[in-house]
Design a protein around this motif. Sequence first.
Motif, short mmCIF file in Angstrom:
data_model
loop_
_atom_site.label_atom_id
_atom_site.label_comp_id
_atom_site.label_asym_id
_atom_site.label_seq_id
_atom_site.Cartn_x
_atom_site.Cartn_y
_atom_site.Cartn_z
N PHE A 521 0.85 -1.18 0.00
CA PHE A 521 0.00 0.00 0.00
C PHE A 521 0.89 1.23 0.00
O PHE A 521 1.84 1.33 0.78
CB PHE A 521 -0.92 0.00 1.22
N VAL A 522 0.56 2.17 -0.89
CA VAL A 522 1.34 3.40 -1.03
C VAL A 522 0.42 4.58 -0.71
O VAL A 522 -0.55 4.83 -1.43
CB VAL A 522 1.93 3.55 -2.45
N LEU A 523 0.76 5.31 0.37
CA LEU A 523 -0.01 6.48 0.80
C LEU A 523 0.79 7.72 0.44
O LEU A 523 1.82 8.02 1.06
CB LEU A 523 -0.26 6.40 2.31
N ARG A 524 0.35 8.42 -0.62
CA ARG A 524 1.08 9.60 -1.11
C ARG A 524 0.40 10.86 -0.57
O ARG A 524 -0.77 11.13 -0.86
CB ARG A 524 1.08 9.64 -2.64
N LEU A 525 1.17 11.63 0.23
CA LEU A 525 0.67 12.87 0.84
C LEU A 525 1.58 14.02 0.46
O LEU A 525 2.78 13.85 0.23
CB LEU A 525 0.60 12.72 2.37
N ARG A 526 1.01 15.21 0.41
CA ARG A 526 1.77 16.39 0.00
C ARG A 526 2.84 16.75 1.04
O ARG A 526 2.61 16.63 2.24
CB ARG A 526 0.84 17.58 -0.18
N ARG A 527 3.98 17.17 0.52
CA ARG A 527 5.05 17.63 1.42
C ARG A 527 4.75 19.02 1.92
O ARG A 527 4.06 19.82 1.26
CB ARG A 527 6.39 17.64 0.68
N ALA A 528 5.25 19.33 3.11
CA ALA A 528 5.07 20.66 3.69
C ALA A 528 5.98 21.65 2.98
O ALA A 528 7.00 21.29 2.40
CB ALA A 528 5.36 20.63 5.18
N GLU A 529 5.57 22.93 3.04
CA GLU A 529 6.40 23.98 2.45
C GLU A 529 7.70 24.07 3.22
O GLU A 529 7.73 24.03 4.46
CB GLU A 529 5.67 25.32 2.51
N PRO A 530 8.82 24.19 2.50
CA PRO A 530 10.11 24.21 3.20
C PRO A 530 10.33 25.46 4.04
O PRO A 530 11.08 25.44 5.00
CB PRO A 530 11.12 24.12 2.06
N ALA A 531 9.72 26.56 3.69
CA ALA A 531 9.96 27.83 4.42
C ALA A 531 8.72 28.21 5.21
O ALA A 531 7.60 27.86 4.87
CB ALA A 531 10.33 28.95 3.44
N GLY A 532 8.95 28.97 6.30
CA GLY A 532 7.82 29.45 7.10
C GLY A 532 7.44 28.45 8.17
O GLY A 532 7.85 27.30 8.18
N SER A 533 6.63 28.91 9.06
CA SER A 533 6.17 28.07 10.16
C SER A 533 4.98 27.24 9.69
O SER A 533 4.29 27.61 8.77
CB SER A 533 5.77 28.93 11.35
N PRO A 534 4.74 26.11 10.36
CA PRO A 534 3.59 25.29 9.97
C PRO A 534 2.29 26.06 10.08
O PRO A 534 2.08 26.84 11.00
CB PRO A 534 3.64 24.14 10.98
#
Length: 539
Positions: A521-534
């Motif tokens: 099973f492959v769960l593909r989720l978007r990566r977080a933006e590298p800059a800035g706070s969550p």
Amino acid sequence: MNSTSVSPLQRVLLIVGAAMLLPAVIVVAFLFRDFSMRELRAVEAEALEAADLLVVLADTRAEADISALRVLSTSRYFASGDARAGAARALDALNLIPGWNAVTLSNPQTGETVFEVSRSGIIFDQRTAPAHSDPGSMASFEGVVRDGPYCPCVCLNVQVPNFPDFVLTAFIDPQVYQDLLLQEIPQGAVGALVDRDGEFLARSIDYADRVGTPATSYVRGAVAKGGQGIYEGTTFEGLVNYTAYATSTLTGWSGHVAVDNALIDRPRSQATTALIAGALAAILIGSGLFTYVVRDMAARRLEDRRMMELQKAEAISQFTATVVHDFRNILSAVQSGLRLITRQSQEPQTLEHADMIGGALERGSRLANRLLSFAGHNGAEIQDIDLQGLIKDMEYLLQQAAGSRVQLLIDPLPGMAVLRANRDQLELALVNLVVNARDAMNGEGEIVIGAELDDDHVAITVSDNGPGVTPEVKKHLFKPFFTTRHNGSGTGLGLAQVAGMAEQAGGTVTVEDAPQGGARFVLRLRRAEPAGSPTKTAL
């Protein structure tokens, strides 16, 4: 037509109408075929009647000529043995009967001729035939002769009673039969009268050149067969046609009347086309009706199943909301008591226990949020999640979910694996994937959790070495309430939750064959933006 767009009454009327149309089409096809066959039989009967009439007229004329010849042979002149007086009487008959070219008295065995009577006069042989007391009266229809004296001609013979070895022969002009033929056949039609040897007595086309010559092989084949019928053939002129023929039982001659091909081929083709069209229409209507009924039943079963799933989902949602509401009330009461204890107590041991209880309350609150989010698909907060930290915090929980006989392996996770999802739902999804893999292996085997990075996504993989997933099961694997367990142990909601979580987070979940066997099973989720706070986003 979409079966869900019509009412049940309309469905019934449509099916009944199609079912009634099926025999109607068959009946119409057979009626049209019967009409075409009647038309064909009428054409054939008309042609056979014309051929038979031609034979009757030819027989009548031939029989009249034989009768006249027989009367002549039994006259008193021949009875007395007076050949000269008989010749004079034959000349009288020759002048009275149209179409007679000559009359002879001859011995067919020796070739001896007593006399020849023609319009030029009488020729006698010097030898006189002896008289006999044994009379004979046999008659024969010899047929047509093209070459020779008084020819082309039709020869008719009778035996002379007082001259038993001799025959009286009349040479008749075949134009007599040609006139009969032209009077009876329709204008422009092709007809012929042939003798028993298949040679033309009369012919509507090119008579002068064809009289006394052999007819085509098709005609001679019909002559050899005898009786009456219809055959297909080609004339000397290259005309392909159907020909009706009838054969005389008196003379053995036969009449032939050609029929236009279209008059037989068209109704025959129409009859065949009617049967084929009727059969095709019946097949199309029957298959269409069967297909519609099958699709309608399948659509209704699908509609009933969807309705049941919606009802089950609604019931689960209402039940979960009620449980979560009551559970939150309990958590609120416990939290209030815990805060009171924390404010009133200064003992380190008590405060330590209070912290433990607070952690449990936080986990309980998060569990309530998971349940509420899954049941109602709302209230889920998307946030940045460090995958390494998440897996480390869940390692004990995942091992418990895998069971004691399953080896749980976690591959080294890539650094900076920060993704965007709802943490509570992601934790529940990972637990569901591990539980699903454990059940697929019947509680014994190996599960491997790993992750891969690309520019935009983090791909979390959960692999097992179980039996794998069939292509048919893959089509329905993530649908709510779909389960491959038939013992009532599966709810069909675990993988549906995984798919719902991935969809809310803007990702996907897929299943594929694992390299070592089993499922991956492959769960593909978007990566977080590298800059800035969550950043937290409410969906």
